[in-house]
Design an enzyme around this catalytic site. Structure first.
Site, PDB file in Angstrom:
ATOM      1  N   ASP A   1      26.954  45.134  35.181  1.00 17.48           N
ATOM      2  CA  ASP A   1      26.633  44.623  36.524  1.00 17.48           C
ATOM      3  C   ASP A   1      25.527  45.475  37.142  1.00 17.48           C
ATOM      4  O   ASP A   1      25.784  46.273  38.037  1.00 17.48           O
ATOM      5  CB  ASP A   1      27.924  44.652  37.365  1.00 17.48           C
ATOM      6  CG  ASP A   1      27.721  44.172  38.790  1.00 17.48           C
ATOM      7  OD1 ASP A   1      26.725  43.480  39.057  1.00 17.48           O
ATOM      8  OD2 ASP A   1      28.571  44.488  39.639  1.00 17.48           O
TER       9      ASP A   1
ATOM     10  N   LYS B   1      33.958  45.755  33.945  1.00 16.31           N
ATOM     11  CA  LYS B   1      32.663  45.657  34.625  1.00 16.31           C
ATOM     12  C   LYS B   1      32.122  47.058  34.904  1.00 16.31           C
ATOM     13  O   LYS B   1      32.744  47.847  35.615  1.00 16.31           O
ATOM     14  CB  LYS B   1      32.802  44.887  35.943  1.00 16.31           C
ATOM     15  CG  LYS B   1      31.471  44.708  36.670  1.00 16.31           C
ATOM     16  CD  LYS B   1      31.594  43.792  37.877  1.00 16.31           C
ATOM     17  CE  LYS B   1      32.063  44.502  39.115  1.00 16.31           C
ATOM     18  NZ  LYS B   1      31.089  45.454  39.665  1.00 16.31           N
TER      19      LYS B   1
ATOM     20  N   LYS C   1      22.511  43.963  38.133  1.00 15.50           N
ATOM     21  CA  LYS C   1      21.751  43.062  39.025  1.00 15.50           C
ATOM     22  C   LYS C   1      20.245  43.323  38.928  1.00 15.50           C
ATOM     23  O   LYS C   1      19.589  43.698  39.899  1.00 15.50           O
ATOM     24  CB  LYS C   1      22.219  43.205  40.477  1.00 15.50           C
ATOM     25  CG  LYS C   1      23.695  42.900  40.690  1.00 15.50           C
ATOM     26  CD  LYS C   1      24.070  42.967  42.161  1.00 15.50           C
ATOM     27  CE  LYS C   1      25.546  42.691  42.386  1.00 15.50           C
ATOM     28  NZ  LYS C   1      26.438  43.797  41.970  1.00 15.50           N
TER      29      LYS C   1
ATOM     30  N   ASP D   1      13.129  42.456  39.104  1.00 15.39           N
ATOM     31  CA  ASP D   1      11.826  43.107  38.935  1.00 15.39           C
ATOM     32  C   ASP D   1      10.864  42.048  38.404  1.00 15.39           C
ATOM     33  O   ASP D   1      11.219  40.866  38.340  1.00 15.39           O
ATOM     34  CB  ASP D   1      11.973  44.295  37.958  1.00 15.39           C
ATOM     35  CG  ASP D   1      11.000  45.428  38.267  1.00 15.39           C
ATOM     36  OD1 ASP D   1       9.807  45.125  38.465  1.00 15.39           O
ATOM     37  OD2 ASP D   1      11.425  46.587  38.294  1.00 15.39           O
TER      38      ASP D   1
ATOM     39  N   ARG E   1      39.984  47.214  43.341  1.00 15.04           N
ATOM     40  CA  ARG E   1      40.993  47.973  44.088  1.00 15.04           C
ATOM     41  C   ARG E   1      42.419  47.436  44.026  1.00 15.04           C
ATOM     42  O   ARG E   1      43.352  48.237  43.975  1.00 15.04           O
ATOM     43  CB  ARG E   1      40.531  48.151  45.544  1.00 15.04           C
ATOM     44  CG  ARG E   1      39.441  49.207  45.642  1.00 15.04           C
ATOM     45  CD  ARG E   1      38.702  49.153  46.945  1.00 15.04           C
ATOM     46  NE  ARG E   1      37.849  47.964  47.011  1.00 15.04           N
ATOM     47  CZ  ARG E   1      37.035  47.695  48.025  1.00 15.04           C
ATOM     48  NH1 ARG E   1      36.989  48.505  49.062  1.00 15.04           N
ATOM     49  NH2 ARG E   1      36.273  46.623  48.001  1.00 15.04           N
TER      50      ARG E   1
HETATM   51  O1  C5P Z   1      37.702  46.649  44.577  1.00 17.30           O
HETATM   52  P1  C5P Z   1      37.259  45.216  44.596  1.00 17.30           P
HETATM   53  O2  C5P Z   1      38.256  44.265  43.990  1.00 17.30           O
HETATM   54  O3  C5P Z   1      36.779  44.784  45.952  1.00 17.30           O
HETATM   55  O4  C5P Z   1      36.007  45.249  43.614  1.00 17.30           O
HETATM   56  C1  C5P Z   1      35.105  44.244  43.561  1.00 17.30           C
HETATM   57  C2  C5P Z   1      33.984  44.584  42.605  1.00 17.30           C
HETATM   58  O5  C5P Z   1      33.101  43.483  42.579  1.00 17.30           O
HETATM   59  C3  C5P Z   1      33.151  45.794  42.984  1.00 17.30           C
HETATM   60  O6  C5P Z   1      32.709  46.414  41.780  1.00 17.30           O
HETATM   61  C4  C5P Z   1      31.978  45.217  43.739  1.00 17.30           C
HETATM   62  O7  C5P Z   1      30.799  45.945  43.591  1.00 17.30           O
HETATM   63  C5  C5P Z   1      31.830  43.866  43.056  1.00 17.30           C
HETATM   64  N1  C5P Z   1      31.238  42.811  43.868  1.00 17.30           N
HETATM   65  C6  C5P Z   1      31.754  42.418  45.081  1.00 17.30           C
HETATM   66  N2  C5P Z   1      31.176  41.407  45.791  1.00 17.30           N
HETATM   67  C7  C5P Z   1      30.122  40.796  45.313  1.00 17.30           C
HETATM   68  C8  C5P Z   1      29.599  41.167  44.087  1.00 17.30           C
HETATM   69  C9  C5P Z   1      30.199  42.183  43.370  1.00 17.30           C
HETATM   70  O8  C5P Z   1      32.731  42.961  45.538  1.00 17.30           O
HETATM   71  N3  C5P Z   1      29.592  39.809  45.995  1.00 17.30           N
END
Ligand code: C5P
Length: 249
Positions: free
Chosen positions: A67, A40, A69, A72, A223
């Site tokens: 991603d 992503k 989003k 517009d 993470r």
């Molecule tokens: O590090 P982590 O597992 O929290 O990463 C989640 C990813 O998903 C990040 O790139 C974050 O921007 C994205 N995301 C999120 N929650 C949402 C939509 C996207 O955490 N509702």
């Protein structure tokens, strides 16, 4: 219990490539290629590095979820979507609150462009309500519905306008799956291992096992893999959880 292959499970794992430079991003791509189903690329990385990050990942034969989003006027989002298709991304997203006309024009433009280029049509997701927004935030920006109602309402708009699916938090998977059927793609971020003790900004979390068992088609994980001492081992554990979740459906 159904038998599910490891490949079927790893295909469902989307790694959040949240880096701010090309070198770091590509070292994760080198490490995880073949171990995850998709990478992503979000706003930070894309803004810092540009389309070459997508091109480099695709050159390695890997799949990309762009991603960005989009939100517009319909014509602008449709043209941006064609540009995403020319990069041959496998999945990208728009805000459902851009409205059904925006979604319809985007789906039509993107899929026509993919057909012309002889490419597989990308999965087009709609973002309903950002998980950072609570009921008070929605009231502040003028929405009368609470988060749950608005998620459902915007998912309906996206579904009717022809989007392939939605990005949905763990709590919403069951409701969406029941109402929109098996073909509506559900992508769920906020995944934390059942055994994890991390304390970060993800509030509405679910394990990969629970998310997949409840009906998520893809899970987004950042993470828990990036911060693990052994990222490949963390990846394998999550794939095992996905596999168990598929078997338990
Ligand atoms: O590090 P982590 O597992 O929290 O990463 C989640 C990813 O998903 C990040 O790139 C974050 O921007 C994205 N995301 C999120 N929650 C949402 C939509 C996207 O955490 N509702």
């Amino acid at each position: 219990m159904k038998n599910t292959s490891n490949k079927a499970a790893s295909d469902k794992l989307i790694f959040a490539l949240d880096a701010d430079n090309y070198k770091d991003a590509m070292s994760w791509v080198e490490l995880l290629s073949g171990h995850v189903g998709m990478f992503k690329v979000g706003k930070e990385l894309f803004t810092a590095v540009g389309p070459k990050i997508v091109e480099s990942i695709k050159e390695r034969g890997q799949r990309v979820f762009l991603d960005l989003k989009f939100h517009d006027i319909p014509n602008t989002v449709a043209r941006a979507s064609e540009a995403a298709v020319r990069l041959n991304v496998d999945m990208f997203n728009v805000h459902a609150s851009g409205g059904s006309q925006m979604i319809k024009e985007t789906v039509s433009a993107a899929w026509t462009c993919a057909d012309k280029l002889g490419q597989v049509r990308p999965i087009i997701l709609a973002v309903t309500v950002l998980t950072s927004l609570n009921n008070a935030d929605l009231t502040e920006i003028g929405f009368q519905k609470d988060t749950k109602e608005l998620v459902f309402h915007l998912a309906k708009v996206a579904y009717s306008a022809g989007a392939s699916g939605v990005v949905a938090s763990a709590q919403d998977i069951a409701l969406l799956r029941t109402n929109f059927g098996d073909k509506f793609v559900i992508v769920t971020p906020g995944i934390r291992s059942a055994s994890s003790t991390t304390n970060d900004d993800q509030k509405r979390t679910l394990s990969a096992y629970e998310a997949v068992k409840t009906g998520a088609d893809y899970i987004v994980v950042g993470r828990p893999i990036r911060a693990a001492q052994e990222p490949l081992e963390a990846c394998r554990q999550i794939i095992q959880e996905i596999s168990n979740g598929l078997a338990a459906r």
